[in-house]
Enzyme design. Sequence first.
Site, PDB file in Angstrom:
ATOM      1  N   ASP A  80       0.831  -1.210   0.000  1.00 34.93           N
ATOM      2  CA  ASP A  80       0.000   0.000   0.000  1.00 34.93           C
ATOM      3  C   ASP A  80       0.869   1.266   0.000  1.00 34.93           C
ATOM      4  O   ASP A  80       0.542   2.249  -0.659  1.00 34.93           O
ATOM      5  CB  ASP A  80      -0.909   0.048   1.230  1.00 34.93           C
ATOM      6  CG  ASP A  80      -2.081  -0.933   1.117  1.00 34.93           C
ATOM      7  OD1 ASP A  80      -2.143  -1.671   0.109  1.00 34.93           O
ATOM      8  OD2 ASP A  80      -2.918  -0.955   2.038  1.00 34.93           O
ATOM      9  N   ARG A 105      16.197   0.726 -14.367  1.00 37.83           N
ATOM     10  CA  ARG A 105      15.100  -0.101 -14.854  1.00 37.83           C
ATOM     11  C   ARG A 105      13.978  -0.077 -13.822  1.00 37.83           C
ATOM     12  O   ARG A 105      14.208  -0.382 -12.651  1.00 37.83           O
ATOM     13  CB  ARG A 105      15.585  -1.540 -15.075  1.00 37.83           C
ATOM     14  CG  ARG A 105      14.470  -2.488 -15.407  1.00 37.83           C
ATOM     15  CD  ARG A 105      14.931  -3.929 -15.631  1.00 37.83           C
ATOM     16  NE  ARG A 105      13.756  -4.756 -15.838  1.00 37.83           N
ATOM     17  CZ  ARG A 105      13.426  -5.827 -15.117  1.00 37.83           C
ATOM     18  NH1 ARG A 105      14.211  -6.250 -14.146  1.00 37.83           N
ATOM     19  NH2 ARG A 105      12.320  -6.489 -15.371  1.00 37.83           N
ATOM     20  N   HIS A 150       5.382  -5.947 -14.563  1.00 39.03           N
ATOM     21  CA  HIS A 150       6.109  -6.662 -13.507  1.00 39.03           C
ATOM     22  C   HIS A 150       5.070  -7.118 -12.471  1.00 39.03           C
ATOM     23  O   HIS A 150       5.058  -6.626 -11.338  1.00 39.03           O
ATOM     24  CB  HIS A 150       7.195  -5.769 -12.906  1.00 39.03           C
ATOM     25  CG  HIS A 150       8.264  -6.512 -12.138  1.00 39.03           C
ATOM     26  ND1 HIS A 150       9.612  -6.343 -12.391  1.00 39.03           N
ATOM     27  CD2 HIS A 150       8.188  -7.407 -11.136  1.00 39.03           C
ATOM     28  CE1 HIS A 150      10.319  -7.110 -11.547  1.00 39.03           C
ATOM     29  NE2 HIS A 150       9.477  -7.763 -10.783  1.00 39.03           N
ATOM     30  N   ASN A 194       8.268  -9.005 -17.285  1.00 36.58           N
ATOM     31  CA  ASN A 194       9.284  -9.490 -16.365  1.00 36.58           C
ATOM     32  C   ASN A 194       8.945 -10.913 -15.944  1.00 36.58           C
ATOM     33  O   ASN A 194       7.910 -11.151 -15.323  1.00 36.58           O
ATOM     34  CB  ASN A 194       9.351  -8.609 -15.107  1.00 36.58           C
ATOM     35  CG  ASN A 194      10.398  -9.131 -14.137  1.00 36.58           C
ATOM     36  OD1 ASN A 194      11.592  -9.034 -14.413  1.00 36.58           O
ATOM     37  ND2 ASN A 194       9.973  -9.698 -13.028  1.00 36.58           N
ATOM     38  N   GLU A 195       9.815 -11.841 -16.303  1.00 36.43           N
ATOM     39  CA  GLU A 195       9.769 -13.211 -15.794  1.00 36.43           C
ATOM     40  C   GLU A 195       8.469 -13.958 -16.053  1.00 36.43           C
ATOM     41  O   GLU A 195       7.669 -14.197 -15.127  1.00 36.43           O
ATOM     42  CB  GLU A 195      10.091 -13.225 -14.293  1.00 36.43           C
ATOM     43  CG  GLU A 195      11.480 -12.733 -13.982  1.00 36.43           C
ATOM     44  CD  GLU A 195      11.886 -12.936 -12.524  1.00 36.43           C
ATOM     45  OE1 GLU A 195      11.030 -13.181 -11.679  1.00 36.43           O
ATOM     46  OE2 GLU A 195      13.089 -12.846 -12.246  1.00 36.43           O
ATOM     47  N   ASN A 337      17.263 -12.280 -15.979  1.00 34.79           N
ATOM     48  CA  ASN A 337      17.303 -12.100 -14.520  1.00 34.79           C
ATOM     49  C   ASN A 337      17.986 -13.326 -13.955  1.00 34.79           C
ATOM     50  O   ASN A 337      17.494 -14.453 -14.127  1.00 34.79           O
ATOM     51  CB  ASN A 337      15.896 -12.005 -13.930  1.00 34.79           C
ATOM     52  CG  ASN A 337      15.257 -10.652 -14.185  1.00 34.79           C
ATOM     53  OD1 ASN A 337      15.864  -9.769 -14.805  1.00 34.79           O
ATOM     54  ND2 ASN A 337      14.037 -10.483 -13.718  1.00 34.79           N
ATOM     55  N   TYR A 339      19.944 -15.199 -10.590  1.00 34.68           N
ATOM     56  CA  TYR A 339      20.214 -15.147  -9.158  1.00 34.68           C
ATOM     57  C   TYR A 339      21.058 -16.308  -8.646  1.00 34.68           C
ATOM     58  O   TYR A 339      21.940 -16.130  -7.817  1.00 34.68           O
ATOM     59  CB  TYR A 339      18.899 -15.109  -8.368  1.00 34.68           C
ATOM     60  CG  TYR A 339      18.215 -13.766  -8.447  1.00 34.68           C
ATOM     61  CD1 TYR A 339      18.478 -12.780  -7.498  1.00 34.68           C
ATOM     62  CD2 TYR A 339      17.332 -13.465  -9.476  1.00 34.68           C
ATOM     63  CE1 TYR A 339      17.871 -11.543  -7.564  1.00 34.68           C
ATOM     64  CE2 TYR A 339      16.717 -12.218  -9.558  1.00 34.68           C
ATOM     65  CZ  TYR A 339      16.989 -11.259  -8.602  1.00 34.68           C
ATOM     66  OH  TYR A 339      16.391 -10.035  -8.682  1.00 34.68           O
ATOM     67  N   GLU A 407      18.393  -8.206 -13.946  1.00 37.47           N
ATOM     68  CA  GLU A 407      18.368  -8.318 -12.476  1.00 37.47           C
ATOM     69  C   GLU A 407      19.442  -9.277 -12.018  1.00 37.47           C
ATOM     70  O   GLU A 407      19.695 -10.290 -12.673  1.00 37.47           O
ATOM     71  CB  GLU A 407      17.027  -8.879 -11.961  1.00 37.47           C
ATOM     72  CG  GLU A 407      15.894  -7.896 -11.884  1.00 37.47           C
ATOM     73  CD  GLU A 407      14.611  -8.535 -11.349  1.00 37.47           C
ATOM     74  OE1 GLU A 407      14.704  -9.453 -10.517  1.00 37.47           O
ATOM     75  OE2 GLU A 407      13.541  -8.103 -11.787  1.00 37.47           O
TER      76      GLU A 407
HETATM   77  C1  GBH Z   1      12.938 -11.574  -9.063  1.00 37.95           C
HETATM   78  O1  GBH Z   1      12.493 -12.880  -9.249  1.00 37.95           O
HETATM   79  C2  GBH Z   1      11.808 -10.603  -9.250  1.00 37.95           C
HETATM   80  O2  GBH Z   1      11.770 -10.122 -10.581  1.00 37.95           O
HETATM   81  C3  GBH Z   1      11.849  -9.441  -8.287  1.00 37.95           C
HETATM   82  O3  GBH Z   1      10.648  -8.752  -8.351  1.00 37.95           O
HETATM   83  C4  GBH Z   1      12.168  -9.947  -6.911  1.00 37.95           C
HETATM   84  O4  GBH Z   1      12.117  -8.940  -5.949  1.00 37.95           O
HETATM   85  C5  GBH Z   1      13.548 -10.543  -6.953  1.00 37.95           C
HETATM   86  O5  GBH Z   1      13.572 -11.604  -7.850  1.00 37.95           O
HETATM   87  C6  GBH Z   1      14.014 -11.102  -5.629  1.00 37.95           C
HETATM   88  O6  GBH Z   1      13.232 -12.194  -5.250  1.00 37.95           O
HETATM   89  O7  GBH Z   1      10.367 -19.074  -2.143  1.00 37.95           O
HETATM   90  O8  GBH Z   1      10.928 -21.241  -3.019  1.00 37.95           O
HETATM   91  O9  GBH Z   1       8.801 -20.230  -3.570  1.00 37.95           O
HETATM   92  C7  GBH Z   1      13.461 -13.895  -9.105  1.00 37.95           C
HETATM   93  C8  GBH Z   1      12.859 -15.257  -9.238  1.00 37.95           C
HETATM   94  C9  GBH Z   1      11.170 -16.637  -8.353  1.00 37.95           C
HETATM   95  C10 GBH Z   1      13.022 -16.077  -7.014  1.00 37.95           C
HETATM   96  C11 GBH Z   1      10.408 -17.037  -7.130  1.00 37.95           C
HETATM   97  C12 GBH Z   1      12.258 -16.515  -5.792  1.00 37.95           C
HETATM   98  C13 GBH Z   1      10.557 -17.969  -4.943  1.00 37.95           C
HETATM   99  C14 GBH Z   1      10.956 -19.356  -4.663  1.00 37.95           C
HETATM  100  N1  GBH Z   1      12.132 -15.613  -8.033  1.00 37.95           N
HETATM  101  N2  GBH Z   1      11.303 -17.545  -6.133  1.00 37.95           N
HETATM  102  S1  GBH Z   1      10.188 -20.030  -3.268  1.00 37.95           S
END
Ligand code: GBH
Length: 515
Positions: A80, A105, A150, A194-195, A337, A339, A407
């Site tokens: 919010d 971005r 997004h 996004n994704e 993206n 990680y 990302e």
């Molecule tokens: C990104 O997704 C997003 O684009 C962004 O908005 C977000 O803030 C960022 O990552 C950090 O998370 O907890 O085992 O269910 C990255 C891909 C997919 C990673 C969902 C985390 C959750 C797995 N994300 N995943 S679980």
Amino acid sequence: MSLAQSPSKMRFLLYIGLIIAGCNAQQKQERRFPDDFIFGTATASYQIEGGWNADGKGENIWDRMTHTQPHVIKDYSNGDIAADSYNNYKRDVEMMRELGLDAYRFSLSWSRILPNGLSYKINEAGVTFYNNYINEMLKYNITPIVTLYHWDLPQKLQDLGGFINPLFPEWFEDYARVAYENFGDRVKHWITFNEPREICYEGYGWTTKAPLLNATGIGTYYCAKYLLLAHASAYKAYVNDFKATQNGECGITISVNWFGPLTDSADDEYAAELKRQAEWGLYANPIFSEDGSFPKELSEVVAKKSLEQGYKKSRMPELSDEEKKYIRGSSDFFGVNHYTGAYVSAEDNKGNYITPSLLADIDVGSYVPPEWLSSASTWLKLSPNSLYNSLTHLHNKYRNVKFYITENGWSTTPDSGLIDDDRVLYYRTALNTLLDAMEAGVDVKGYMAWSLMDNFEWMEGYKERFGLYHVNFEDPARTRTPRKSAFIYKQILKTRVIDPNYEPATLTMWIDEGH
Ligand code: GBH
């Protein structure tokens, strides 16, 4: 005569030493990011903006879900107010200047611009907000990179089925046109979605994102189809009606974590390939591959299991030849993206699946070495080389594609303070392997750190923090304070070199001249 007694020998050795040191320095110098490489940070509308019902904004699926089912969010929170960027946008841009960013971005909130989702009614206050944000960036030469979607779908469109409605591509194209018309004179980099995996698998095929549809086994695949058609429609609208005058580019961002085989057995290799296809091939193949279809092995297993389960046809819809042609090539770049990573096994660590689902369809196990450094997020570990592996794999698979890392980042806990050495280690490691990939010939144009600042981390609420800047969510002003990683990132941007030993002298920020 010993060395110390011979000044000329000493001088000679010193001289050789200097040459070696010089060569090393030179080598280090070569590990530079090119001057035209774009460094930035990324955010998303629902995660930072707040102003959830300000000035005519319509309701979206995250507003609806967090308000009606607060228990699904770990700390019962919502977006919010979030970081209140709706009111703090000038401070956001000031932070960009402090970091010396080339680009920023961010995403547009669809229902802030079109309250009902449909383009017949434009909310001028929403357009004004984004105009102000963009103009403030441009004042300081910061390039806006805009994501159209997004995850915050207008609720009215969800009520009509959202991504599963065959009209979805039309709604999305209309919205994209409104964005190009209003902002395209100044925005030259567009990202449609996004994704897709997180939208389709997590939101439609499971319950880890709004709208919690839980249509396992079907939702993911149908969403993928209409998302791809919507992406292609928005891309073609840009190319046909805007590109000639606006001169920008349009692409898509897909989450690509690295999944390699646990062993080099053929079964594990196949399992890893299935996993990659289920994670991102489903969305990337139709756009970037030469044949433009859904990935082969994945389509085969879904078809086979569907028949075994008594379905008359595959739970994965087909793409007609016409649709394939429409989608194929519909992207000027591949936004990645990235990680983390994991190993995939055909036999070990498999789940126990009762109903049909994407995971049951591929039925593989995954393994994460316990020694990999852990973040505050269960899923996020420092997996060495996973960015390098992802990029070189994509580069070999889809020829001549240009990439942006849209990302990449690391989470810490809310109480972990400003000294975030793990985040620093993560960024340095990732950026080093990014340089490795570029040296191996992968065409990468830019890199966006996730995230500029702490924000609403979806189902985790405010329990996981990804920001280079800490945000105090207890403070009505949502004060932003740079972490150590902000200073490290700033130094890398400025020098274009990753110095493993650089330490900021103070944690007081400043704006460099010319920013
Ligand atoms: C990104 O997704 C997003 O684009 C962004 O908005 C977000 O803030 C960022 O990552 C950090 O998370 O907890 O085992 O269910 C990255 C891909 C997919 C990673 C969902 C985390 C959750 C797995 N994300 N995943 S679980």
